[in-house]
Scaffold this motif. Structure first.
Motif, short mmCIF file in Angstrom:
data_model
loop_
_atom_site.label_atom_id
_atom_site.label_comp_id
_atom_site.label_asym_id
_atom_site.label_seq_id
_atom_site.Cartn_x
_atom_site.Cartn_y
_atom_site.Cartn_z
N ALA A 39 -5.54 -40.97 -37.56
CA ALA A 39 -5.48 -42.29 -38.20
C ALA A 39 -6.38 -42.33 -39.44
O ALA A 39 -6.03 -42.93 -40.47
CB ALA A 39 -5.90 -43.37 -37.20
N GLU A 40 -7.53 -41.66 -39.34
CA GLU A 40 -8.42 -41.59 -40.50
C GLU A 40 -7.80 -40.74 -41.61
O GLU A 40 -7.91 -41.06 -42.79
CB GLU A 40 -9.77 -41.01 -40.08
CG GLU A 40 -10.56 -41.96 -39.16
CD GLU A 40 -11.76 -41.30 -38.50
OE1 GLU A 40 -11.78 -40.05 -38.39
OE2 GLU A 40 -12.67 -42.03 -38.06
N LEU A 41 -7.14 -39.65 -41.22
CA LEU A 41 -6.56 -38.75 -42.23
C LEU A 41 -5.42 -39.39 -43.01
O LEU A 41 -5.32 -39.24 -44.23
CB LEU A 41 -6.04 -37.47 -41.57
CG LEU A 41 -7.04 -36.39 -41.19
CD1 LEU A 41 -6.30 -35.18 -40.61
CD2 LEU A 41 -7.90 -35.96 -42.38
N VAL A 42 -4.52 -40.09 -42.32
CA VAL A 42 -3.34 -40.61 -43.01
C VAL A 42 -3.65 -41.90 -43.77
O VAL A 42 -2.92 -42.28 -44.70
CB VAL A 42 -2.15 -40.85 -42.05
CG1 VAL A 42 -1.75 -39.54 -41.38
CG2 VAL A 42 -2.46 -41.92 -41.02
N GLY A 43 -4.73 -42.60 -43.37
CA GLY A 43 -5.12 -43.81 -44.10
C GLY A 43 -4.17 -44.97 -43.83
O GLY A 43 -3.21 -44.86 -43.06
N GLU A 44 -4.45 -46.09 -44.48
CA GLU A 44 -3.72 -47.33 -44.15
C GLU A 44 -2.26 -47.28 -44.59
O GLU A 44 -1.45 -48.08 -44.10
CB GLU A 44 -4.44 -48.54 -44.74
CG GLU A 44 -4.63 -48.47 -46.25
CD GLU A 44 -5.53 -49.60 -46.76
OE1 GLU A 44 -5.54 -49.85 -47.96
OE2 GLU A 44 -6.22 -50.23 -45.92
N ASP A 45 -1.92 -46.39 -45.51
CA ASP A 45 -0.52 -46.28 -45.91
C ASP A 45 0.26 -45.29 -45.05
O ASP A 45 1.47 -45.13 -45.22
CB ASP A 45 -0.42 -45.84 -47.38
CG ASP A 45 -0.97 -46.90 -48.33
OD1 ASP A 45 -0.91 -48.09 -47.95
OD2 ASP A 45 -1.47 -46.53 -49.40
N GLY A 46 -0.42 -44.61 -44.15
CA GLY A 46 0.25 -43.65 -43.27
C GLY A 46 0.49 -44.25 -41.90
O GLY A 46 0.27 -45.44 -41.66
N LYS A 47 0.96 -43.41 -41.00
CA LYS A 47 1.23 -43.92 -39.65
C LYS A 47 1.08 -42.79 -38.63
O LYS A 47 1.54 -41.67 -38.85
CB LYS A 47 2.65 -44.48 -39.59
CG LYS A 47 2.97 -45.16 -38.27
CD LYS A 47 4.19 -46.04 -38.38
CE LYS A 47 4.41 -46.83 -37.11
NZ LYS A 47 5.58 -47.70 -37.22
N VAL A 48 0.43 -43.13 -37.52
CA VAL A 48 0.29 -42.20 -36.40
C VAL A 48 1.12 -42.71 -35.22
O VAL A 48 0.94 -43.85 -34.79
CB VAL A 48 -1.18 -42.08 -35.94
CG1 VAL A 48 -1.30 -41.03 -34.83
CG2 VAL A 48 -2.10 -41.74 -37.10
N TYR A 49 2.01 -41.88 -34.73
CA TYR A 49 2.73 -42.17 -33.49
C TYR A 49 2.03 -41.37 -32.40
O TYR A 49 1.99 -40.13 -32.45
CB TYR A 49 4.18 -41.72 -33.58
CG TYR A 49 5.00 -42.44 -34.63
CD1 TYR A 49 5.72 -43.60 -34.32
CD2 TYR A 49 5.07 -41.95 -35.92
CE1 TYR A 49 6.47 -44.25 -35.27
CE2 TYR A 49 5.84 -42.59 -36.89
CZ TYR A 49 6.53 -43.74 -36.56
OH TYR A 49 7.29 -44.38 -37.50
N ALA A 50 1.50 -42.09 -31.40
CA ALA A 50 0.75 -41.41 -30.33
C ALA A 50 1.43 -41.66 -28.99
O ALA A 50 1.65 -42.80 -28.60
CB ALA A 50 -0.70 -41.92 -30.29
N PHE A 51 1.75 -40.56 -28.31
CA PHE A 51 2.49 -40.63 -27.05
C PHE A 51 1.61 -40.24 -25.87
O PHE A 51 0.81 -39.31 -25.95
CB PHE A 51 3.68 -39.64 -27.07
CG PHE A 51 4.74 -39.98 -28.06
CD1 PHE A 51 4.58 -39.70 -29.41
CD2 PHE A 51 5.92 -40.60 -27.64
CE1 PHE A 51 5.57 -40.03 -30.34
CE2 PHE A 51 6.91 -40.93 -28.56
CZ PHE A 51 6.73 -40.65 -29.91
N ASP A 52 1.79 -40.92 -24.76
CA ASP A 52 1.23 -40.45 -23.50
C ASP A 52 1.99 -41.12 -22.35
O ASP A 52 2.37 -42.29 -22.45
CB ASP A 52 -0.27 -40.73 -23.37
CG ASP A 52 -0.97 -39.64 -22.56
OD1 ASP A 52 -1.75 -38.86 -23.15
OD2 ASP A 52 -0.70 -39.54 -21.33
#
Lengths: 186, 186
Positions: A39-52
């Motif tokens: 989340a820190e790497l992609v920044g506010e314009d990016g997106k993290v999809y996290a699965f569990d």
């Protein structure tokens, strides 16, 4: 000098691969450490999809990234990544095995792991990375490890580079890294 | 990003391990590329001991480092390193196999290779590196590879870290790296 350990080396590769604004996948949210890092790497314009698949993991990850608005948590199997993610991704990360501090009998398994990796490779941008940290010391771990290694070692070398980064003189099956870079679309 | 290939990654580790003024060993001088690289790294206060059993290799290396006064060329077997080097070393490098552009029937062999590696590990300073680039595609190469892997995977983990860095989806047995860091004297 000191040889980089497996987890810091994995983070270094992700840092090099991911650009601000990228979409990325954490295939095993676990306690949320990698989700936060991404989340820190992609920044506010990016997106993290996290699965569990575990509610405890989703809860722990939600708490860890509570200050971020660029994370989508999916309480479900990473074998269904392609039902949730359709955009190209800059990277994906997997930590195989069980949830640290969780129920050690709930483990990732070869079938769903291979499905998830395949889907991520399909979504991956050129020069993106799929990083797979493989733990095999637990019951069932060696079968999954062998299935993953069989699969990744067969990936076509015109399209992918597959790097193994492993300390080989240690007891108790410490984790090792397989990093897959996409070199071209097909 | 692009995953670092084996030879650039090897050079990066040597750069990180070697300090100006160090004594170091090139166990397989070959065409002298690594000898030159090491001579630049250790500087005029350091020293490179470069071994090769082939006169052509010694001649090519002598020519390549002719502007350096910190290189001692030894026309002899790296199995006799301990007869020529007694000072602690910051690093050693080996490129196993045959001399590029030379006689491909003259190859490094398991017995002398293991003797050389052992002697280097004994001379190695704490946090120094022995880097072994393993080629196994030639006749006799797989036997040497197996013997080296057997040896290094048995090194005691309290004293050494042994890292394998290898691209695993490529045909024709490309070279891979084994890097050994000494963590403590005993």
């Amino acid at each position: 000098m000191t040889l980089m350990r497996v987890l810091p080396f994995t983070k270094l590769l992700l840092e090099q691969a991911v650009e601000a604004g990228d979409h990325v996948i954490d295939g095993t949210a676990g306690n949320g450490h990698d989700t936060l890092f991404l989340a820190e790497l992609v920044g506010e314009d990016g997106k993290v999809y996290a699965f569990d698949i575990q509610a405890d993991a989703i809860k722990a990850t939600r708490e860890r990234v509570k200050d971020f608005h660029n994370v989508e948590l999916i309480h479900g199997s990473h074998a269904e990544i392609d039902q949730h993610v359709t955009s190209p991704i800059g990277a994906a990360v997997f930590n195989l095995g069980y949830l640290p501090k969780g129920d050690h009998s709930i483990i990732t398994k070869a079938g769903s792991t291979l499905a998830a990796i395949s889907q991520c490779l399909h979504l991956l941008k050129v020069h993106g990375i799929v990083a797979i940290v493989i733990y095999s010391g637990h019951e069932g771990g060696s079968e999954e490890r062998d299935a993953v290694m069989e699969f990744v070692s067969q990936l076509p070398q015109v399209q992918f580079d597959v790097l193994q980064y492993q300390f080989i003189n240690q007891q108790h099956s410490p984790p090792f890294l397989v990093a897959i870079e996409k070199k071209r679309i097909k």
